[in-house]
Design an enzyme around this catalytic site. Sequence first.
Site, PDB file in Angstrom:
ATOM      1  CG  ASP A  83      -1.972   1.056   1.295  1.00 58.07           C
ATOM      2  OD1 ASP A  83      -2.331   1.461   0.195  1.00 58.07           O
ATOM      3  OD2 ASP A  83      -2.289   1.415   2.499  1.00 58.07           O
ATOM      4  N   GLY A 211      -9.167   5.713   2.110  1.00 59.66           N
ATOM      5  CA  GLY A 211      -9.717   6.714   3.286  1.00 59.66           C
ATOM      6  C   GLY A 211     -11.116   6.363   3.329  1.00 59.66           C
ATOM      7  CG  ASP A 234      -4.291   1.670   8.414  1.00 55.57           C
ATOM      8  OD1 ASP A 234      -4.441   0.715   9.368  1.00 55.57           O
ATOM      9  OD2 ASP A 234      -3.395   2.602   8.352  1.00 55.57           O
TER      10      ASP A 234
HETATM   11  P1  13P Z   1      -8.181   4.823   6.452  1.00 56.96           P
HETATM   12  O1  13P Z   1      -6.995   5.175   7.297  1.00 56.96           O
HETATM   13  O2  13P Z   1      -9.130   5.974   6.203  1.00 56.96           O
HETATM   14  O3  13P Z   1      -8.913   3.746   6.786  1.00 56.96           O
HETATM   15  O4  13P Z   1      -7.763   4.774   5.100  1.00 56.96           O
HETATM   16  C1  13P Z   1      -6.862   3.677   4.614  1.00 56.96           C
HETATM   17  C2  13P Z   1      -6.336   3.839   3.231  1.00 56.96           C
HETATM   18  O5  13P Z   1      -6.310   4.405   2.319  1.00 56.96           O
HETATM   19  C3  13P Z   1      -5.063   2.819   3.344  1.00 56.96           C
HETATM   20  O6  13P Z   1      -4.425   2.874   2.063  1.00 56.96           O
HETATM   21  O1  G3H Z   2      -2.963   5.092   3.697  1.00 58.76           O
HETATM   22  C1  G3H Z   2      -2.154   4.655   4.588  1.00 58.76           C
HETATM   23  C2  G3H Z   2      -2.124   3.911   5.716  1.00 58.76           C
HETATM   24  O2  G3H Z   2      -3.202   4.522   6.588  1.00 58.76           O
HETATM   25  C3  G3H Z   2      -1.173   3.315   6.333  1.00 58.76           C
HETATM   26  O3  G3H Z   2      -0.454   4.331   7.026  1.00 58.76           O
HETATM   27  O4  G3H Z   2       1.884   4.563   6.438  1.00 58.76           O
HETATM   28  O5  G3H Z   2       1.215   4.928   8.875  1.00 58.76           O
HETATM   29  O6  G3H Z   2       1.258   2.496   7.526  1.00 58.76           O
HETATM   30  P1  G3H Z   2       1.207   4.186   7.285  1.00 58.76           P
HETATM   31 ZN    ZN Z   3      -4.616   5.040   1.295  1.00 55.29          ZN
END
Ligand code: 13P
Ligand code: G3H
Ligand code: ZN
Length: 285
Positions: A83, A211, A234
């Site tokens: 990701d 998100g 996330d």
């Molecule tokens: P959230 O943190 O809003 O759940 O979004 C997750 C995300 O887009 C990870 O790539």
């Molecule tokens: O979109 C990103 C995720 O919320 C992950 O965030 O880079 O802190 O692992 P991170």
């Molecule tokens: Zn993201």
Amino acid sequence: MIVDVKTMLEEAREGKYAVGAFNTINLETTRAIIESAVELSSPVIVQLTEKTFDYAGGRAIFHLIKNISEFYANDIPIGIHLDHGKSFEVVMRAMDMGFASVMYDGSRKEYADNVATTKKIVDIAHAKGVSVQAELGNVPYLGEVQMENINWDNYMTDPDQAVDFIERTGIDTLAVAIGNAHGFFRERSQPDYERLSTIVKRVTLPIVMHGASDWQNDRVKEVIARGVSCFNVDTALRLAFIGGLREALQAEEETDLRKILTKAKEHTKDAVKEKMLMFGSDHKA
Ligand code: 13P
Ligand code: G3H
Ligand code: ZN
């Protein structure tokens, strides 16, 4: 069973449901995601970022996910995905570890630079059978902008640019910005549904929504109906994990960490299942 993410998302689009792409950082979150997928018979994507490579050891956590998938969930379609790979180097590192699905996120780079780096990555990735996600426009992060003053026009995916980008780079899936934002806070009062529909009409690739883990059922259903086939989640899992930990730590005499972390895992599992049911991916494995 580890499967190709692009095919999994194409099937979701056909079937008018979406697959959850859940971020993990550790054993407990990984098990919560995969056990939920098994119990609900749902396809799923388990994903991690560069920060998690640093936290857990990239190879260690990649193989943890792969082993749990193969040993305990071999009849469930599971994708393992990088990701928000923010550099060419981290994407190469992930492919070297064995990831068959990666995101190169050049959304904050100059367009020409984003096109050039993405194209270079896609050429290497496709030669290895790896699929590539990119983001256009950009999905802001909590703390990155003052949400009260945000001018959403500066963040939205431009449909013409999306068509041009796909032609030039050959990416496999596209993350769009239609008023969605990372983290739980005030997003655009209404997502730009018309923009999404315009993108879906002009782009044949699976569309990913980042998100949106604070989106409720009505928004989720609306964008699935308009063609979204994957949601990144996330924050909802982090909050559930922390809630479970807080509850477990109230029993001050408990010193068995496994009991404490199991509570966190169970809370996380509830959050994963709630999302899978909302996305309609249950019983689609
Ligand atoms: P959230 O943190 O809003 O759940 O979004 C997750 C995300 O887009 C990870 O790539
Ligand atoms: O979109 C990103 C995720 O919320 C992950 O965030 O880079 O802190 O692992 P991170
Ligand atoms: Zn993201």
